[in-house]
Design an enzyme around this catalytic site. Structure first.
Site, PDB file in Angstrom:
ATOM      1  N   ASP A   1     -10.996   3.541   4.019  1.00  0.00           N
ATOM      2  CA  ASP A   1     -11.455   2.144   3.968  1.00  0.00           C
ATOM      3  C   ASP A   1     -12.984   2.067   3.933  1.00  0.00           C
ATOM      4  O   ASP A   1     -13.545   1.009   3.674  1.00  0.00           O
ATOM      5  CB  ASP A   1     -10.946   1.376   5.203  1.00  0.00           C
ATOM      6  CG  ASP A   1      -9.805   0.429   4.855  1.00  0.00           C
ATOM      7  OD1 ASP A   1      -9.659   0.101   3.659  1.00  0.00           O
ATOM      8  OD2 ASP A   1      -9.069   0.022   5.770  1.00  0.00           O
TER       9      ASP A   1
ATOM     10  N   LYS B   1       0.851  -1.213   0.000  1.00  0.00           N
ATOM     11  CA  LYS B   1       0.000   0.000   0.000  1.00  0.00           C
ATOM     12  C   LYS B   1       0.883   1.259   0.000  1.00  0.00           C
ATOM     13  O   LYS B   1       0.625   2.207  -0.747  1.00  0.00           O
ATOM     14  CB  LYS B   1      -0.921   0.005   1.227  1.00  0.00           C
ATOM     15  CG  LYS B   1      -2.086  -0.967   1.089  1.00  0.00           C
ATOM     16  CD  LYS B   1      -2.870  -1.162   2.373  1.00  0.00           C
ATOM     17  CE  LYS B   1      -3.921  -2.258   2.173  1.00  0.00           C
ATOM     18  NZ  LYS B   1      -4.626  -2.634   3.397  1.00  0.00           N
TER      19      LYS B   1
ATOM     20  N   GLN C   1      -4.550  -0.883   9.510  1.00  0.00           N
ATOM     21  CA  GLN C   1      -4.501  -2.239   8.980  1.00  0.00           C
ATOM     22  C   GLN C   1      -5.129  -3.213   9.985  1.00  0.00           C
ATOM     23  O   GLN C   1      -4.753  -3.249  11.156  1.00  0.00           O
ATOM     24  CB  GLN C   1      -3.035  -2.628   8.701  1.00  0.00           C
ATOM     25  CG  GLN C   1      -2.872  -3.984   8.046  1.00  0.00           C
ATOM     26  CD  GLN C   1      -3.472  -4.053   6.646  1.00  0.00           C
ATOM     27  OE1 GLN C   1      -3.307  -3.148   5.832  1.00  0.00           O
ATOM     28  NE2 GLN C   1      -4.182  -5.136   6.355  1.00  0.00           N
TER      29      GLN C   1
END
Ligand code: NAD
Length: 299
Positions: free
Chosen positions: A119, A52, A96
């Site tokens: 997200d 990422k 994460q």
């Protein structure tokens, strides 16, 4: 022979577009910034975070990496998120998952500023998605829709079946299909007569985490099949990754995504897309043409 939906090349095109937008934003002020937070040493999470961050920099954005030890407390993490929320250079915040067991993930995700929630897991964004009133859309479902957009012009009235009802894939993808006016059926582990339900699908999105679950005779000729599953299997001496769909049995489908090389590459590309989108919104920059179609229902 089914057409292959090539997620690698579609994701590469999206990354190129995002890079152009990031460069434009940088020329007018500062580049979009993405902060990625990793708690602990989980090897798979470390790999995801590395890629990422690499893609963020390649896309012309600034990446901010925050690593906390497994022993970090919930308060440490909440304080970090408060700082990132207040940091004007940061347009997107990604924590994460999974987090270590002593940290309440819901509490942490709820602490992220919804405008920076790239997200799309914050309750405000979940609510906006279900109300069809805008917000940031979770990356994998957004990627699924972009793949479907390459092969379907008009979604209205099509029968869509989603296998899996998780908050990160199944439910949001079902909401997005509903927003396009598909007739949507969401199925799960307790669904009865799954093959029969799937046989009615014009669009099938599979996110079960069960290797080879969907067999050829479940799929109607001409159907579009999006395989989200990522399953690591041992095949003789080799380890390989397969999806939830028995890919070799899909010749009669209209289009199908491979695993790997289908949905997977779209997920990170959509994270970059969401970061640029968050940056535009925070800076009150207009969205670009074409973007709104992709995010239909998320003005
Ligand atoms: P999850 O475990 O949270 O949810 C799985 C869902 O599938 C559940 O709702 C469950 O009821 C349903 N299910 C499981 N087995 C089933 C069966 N035999 N029949 C019918 N329904 C069944 O999983 P998730 O996080 O939604 O992920 C699903 C899959 O997608 C996993 O393989 C995951 O690795 C993969 N995934 C891929 C990406 C990507 O970027 N490509 C992103 C997220 C998840």
């Amino acid at each position: 022979m089914a057409d292959l939906i090539d997620g690698e090349s579609i994701a590469a095109r999206l990354r190129a577009r995002v890079k152009c937008e990031a460069t434009e934003l940088a020329a007018r002020g500062t580049p979009p910034g993405l902060a990625v937070v990793l708690v602990g040493e989980d090897p798979a999470s470390q790999v995801y975070v590395r890629s990422k961050l690499r893609r963020t920099v390649e896309a012309g954005m600034t990446s901010f990496e925050h690593r906390l030890p497994t022993s970090a407390s919930q308060d440490d993490l909440l304080q970090l998120i408060a700082r990132l929320n207040a940091d004007d250079r940061v347009d997107g915040i990604l924590v994460q998952l999974p987090l270590p067991g002593h940290i309440d993930s819901d509490l942490v995700l709820d602490a992220i500023d919804p405008l920076k929630d790239v997200d799309g897991f914050h309750p405000v964004n979940v609510g906006r998605l279900s109300a069809g009133t805008g917000g940031l859309i979770p990356c994998t479902p957004l990627g699924c829709m972009m793949l479907l957009d390459t092969v379907i012009d008009d979604f209205r009235g099509l029968k869509a079946v989603v296998i899996g009802k998780s908050n990160i894939v199944g439910k949001p993808v079902a909401m997005l299909l509903l927003e396009r006016e598909c007739t949507v059926t969401v199925t799960h582990i307790a669904t009865r007569n799954l093959p029969e339900i799937v046989r009615g699908a014009d669009i099938l999105v599979v996110a079960a985490g069960h290797a080879g679950l969907v067999r050829g005779d479940w799929v109607k000729p001409g159907a579009v099949v999006i395989d989200v599953g990522i399953n690591r299997i041992v095949d003789g001496e080799k380890r390989r990754i397969v999806g939830d769909v028995a890919f070799d049995e899909m010749d009669h489908a209209g289009s199908v995504t491979p695993v790997p090389g289908g949905v997977g590459p779209m997920t990170i590309a959509c994270l970059l897309e969401n970061t640029v989108r968050a940056a535009r919104r925070r800076r009150a920059e207009p969205m670009v043409a074409g973007d709104e179609a992709v995010h239909a229902g998320s003005a």
